[in-house]
Write a protein that holds these residues in place. Structure first.
Motif: not given
Length: 79
Positions: A18-24, A27-31, A58-62
């Motif tokens: 659930l944590t990974n799904v939320r972070i994804s 990040y998708s909204l921010i990007s 989000a900017t540091k992630s690929n």
């Protein structure tokens, strides 16, 4: 998590906690950069400090767009 379990075989390489799904999702909204900071804070229920933290990482992630076909090929290659 019960809904996610059905997709575990298909998305074996993608951690579906659930944590990974939320972070994804965050990040998708921010990007996408479709929303202002105020809109993001309301939509994601984050304060300004948490939003800044997420934006920084989000900017540091690929980040790459989700592609089911690419994921299927990776799963086939790993088996």
């Amino acid at each position: 998590m019960q809904h996610v379990k059905a997709d575990k075989d298909l998305l074996a390489l993608m951690p579906l906690t659930l944590t990974n799904v939320r972070i994804s999702f965050v990040y998708s909204l921010i990007s996408k950069q479709d929303y202002s900071d105020v809109e993001l804070m309301k939509k994601l229920r984050l304060n300004s400090k948490s939003l800044a933290y997420c934006q920084f990482y989000a900017t540091k992630s690929n980040l790459i767009p989700f592609d089911l076909e690419r994921l299927k090929k990776q799963n086939e290659n790993n088996q």
